[in-house]
Enzyme design. Structure first.
Site, PDB file in Angstrom:
ATOM      1  N   ASP A 161      -0.433  -8.671 -12.965  1.00  0.00           N
ATOM      2  CA  ASP A 161      -1.838  -7.881 -12.483  1.00  0.00           C
ATOM      3  C   ASP A 161      -0.539  -6.136 -12.741  1.00  0.00           C
ATOM      4  OD1 ASP A 161      -2.665  -9.812 -11.718  1.00  0.00           O
ATOM      5  OD2 ASP A 161      -3.247  -9.163 -10.056  1.00  0.00           O
ATOM      6  N   GLU A 385       5.678 -17.930  -4.332  1.00  0.00           N
ATOM      7  CA  GLU A 385       4.677 -17.307  -5.605  1.00  0.00           C
ATOM      8  C   GLU A 385       5.314 -17.035  -6.547  1.00  0.00           C
ATOM      9  OE1 GLU A 385       1.332 -14.040  -5.779  1.00  0.00           O
ATOM     10  OE2 GLU A 385       2.546 -14.048  -4.571  1.00  0.00           O
TER      11      GLU A 385
END
Length: 415
Positions: A161, A385
């Site tokens: 992103d 993550e």
């Protein structure tokens, strides 16, 4: 296998099962409460180690929401959840159930091939998926390949992103008039690890542009304010087309033009080679400007058989600057941030993709180092993550589906 590894295997399986929402998984509870495209592909790989039937269900659920034009959206909003922004009403794609209006890196064919290898008895289900995968790859060619190379129309489409790669293209995007909104991600994770508000304003401006043209996918690429050639997606798509051709042959399905798509995409890769800096690089097609950063997409070159001696030298230099895994941005770059999302941290699932390419290129020592580094991060920090590659600190969301998946399939499996 050590007792610790057995315990981590149990924990990884529990995470996959705990994130299962009945036919699909969420990346992690709270932070990401819906079905994400490439997360699901990795989840299927993870499930293949102990429940192959569930692995195929994961992929089938994802492709059940393929658009008529072939696109597989990056989010499927199966259930309402006010804890996530931007939700289905912001996207307004008109799909039922609601979906986002962009896609994500097409790793599904590569993962499907690995899932079938884990248990070849599901040939019929694999064969049924082949034409859907073909339609998706053809959508990429039609809707996103420009100047011969795979492009993205939104940073979220890259799956990376807020990578520094996109800053040059995002400079073309006016985020000053998106209106008020309330982010939810910073309520789950330390805001210092997430994209900034200025970045988010521009993300939403791109969503509003797509909504304004009725999510016409070709117009998004041809008229939108953001269009960047992405080495990460380009390498993944080439590999996916090649894996799809092999998968089709293995199950007796029509491979269509999968091999030809891979060949054509490979011919366009020179667009992404930054000769001045000697590495693969993202390129803004609106201004014909390179990002001028060695970033995560470049490390996937070996996955597509596009390794070069210069990249080997860069790999050695990057590894020399960190202690844990592979950084997703050149540690020598002034914008390097060891804990901010895609501006530096090491991601276990991305390490797995890079290592897959290194192994196939005959670089077994490098692939094994990356696996061992990733295994150590998970053993010491859990199934987060991503991780700080300098200190090894776990970052982002916890109990993450694809981190658990790559432990079961790769990181926790010594060769």
């Amino acid at each position: 296998m050590t007792r610790m590894s057995e315990s981590l295997d149990e924990r990884a399986r529990a995470i996959l099962l705990g994130n299962d929402r009945g036919g699909y998984t969420v990346p992690t509870a709270g932070l990401y409460p819906f079905q994400w495209n490439w997360d699901s592909a990795f989840a299927a790989w993870g499930f293949s180690t102990f429940d192959p039937d569930r692995a195929w269900t994961e992929l089938e659920t994802l492709f059940a929401h393929q658009w008529p034009d072939g696109m597989v959206p990056h989010i499927v909003f199966h259930r309402d959840d006010e804890g996530y922004f931007p939700g289905p009403t912001v996207w307004s794609t008109g799909r039922t159930p609601a979906t986002s209006g962009i896609s994500q890196p097409p790793v599904a064919a590569t993962m499907a091939r690995l899932v079938l290898a884990a248990d070849p008895s599901h040939r019929e289900r694999a064969a049924a998926l082949v034409p859907k995968l073909l339609d998706w790859h053809r959508w990429w060619i039609r809707a996103r390949v420009r100047d011969g190379v795979a492009c993205i129309v939104h940073p979220w489409e890259s799956g990376r992103d807020n990578a520094f790669d996109w800053d040059v293209g995002m400079a073309n995007v006016d985020g000053s008039d998106v209106g008020p909104y309330q982010r939810r991600d910073t309520g789950h994770v330390d805001p210092s690890m997430r994209p900034t508000k200025a970045e988010y304003d521009r993300y939403l401006a791109l969503v509003q542009f797509g909504r304004g043209i009725g999510w016409d996918q070709v117009r998004l690429a041809d008229e939108g304010p953001f269009l960047m050639a992405d080495p990460g997606v380009a390498f993944i798509l080439i590999r996916a087309c090649e894996d799809l051709a092999v998968l089709a042959a293995e199950v007796g399905a029509d491979p269509g033009d999968a091999a030809e798509m891979a060949e054509g995409l490979r011919a366009g890769l020179d667009t992404l080679w930054n000769d001045a800096r000697g590495h693969w690089d993202a390129r803004d097609l609106r201004t014909d400007t390179f990002a001028n950063v060695l970033s995560s997409g470049a490390w996937l070159c070996w996955l597509a058989g596009a390794g070069r001696p210069e990249m080997e030298a860069h790999l050695a230099t990057a590894w020399g600057a960190v202690r844990h895994g592979l950084p997703t941005m050149d540690p020598a770059h002034p914008g390097f941030d060891a804990r901010r999302y895609w501006r530096g941290p090491a991601w276990p699932f991305y390490n797995a993709l890079v290592a897959m390419g290194l192994r196939d290129a005959g670089k077994d020592a490098e692939a094994e180092r990356l696996r061992a580094d990733t295994a150590a991060l998970i053993r010491n920090g859990g199934f987060n993550e991503y991780f700080d590659p300098v200190e090894g600190t776990p970052c982002g969301g916890s109990d993450f589906t694809w981190t658990a998946a790559v432990w079961l399939t790769w990181a926790g499996r010594e060769r």
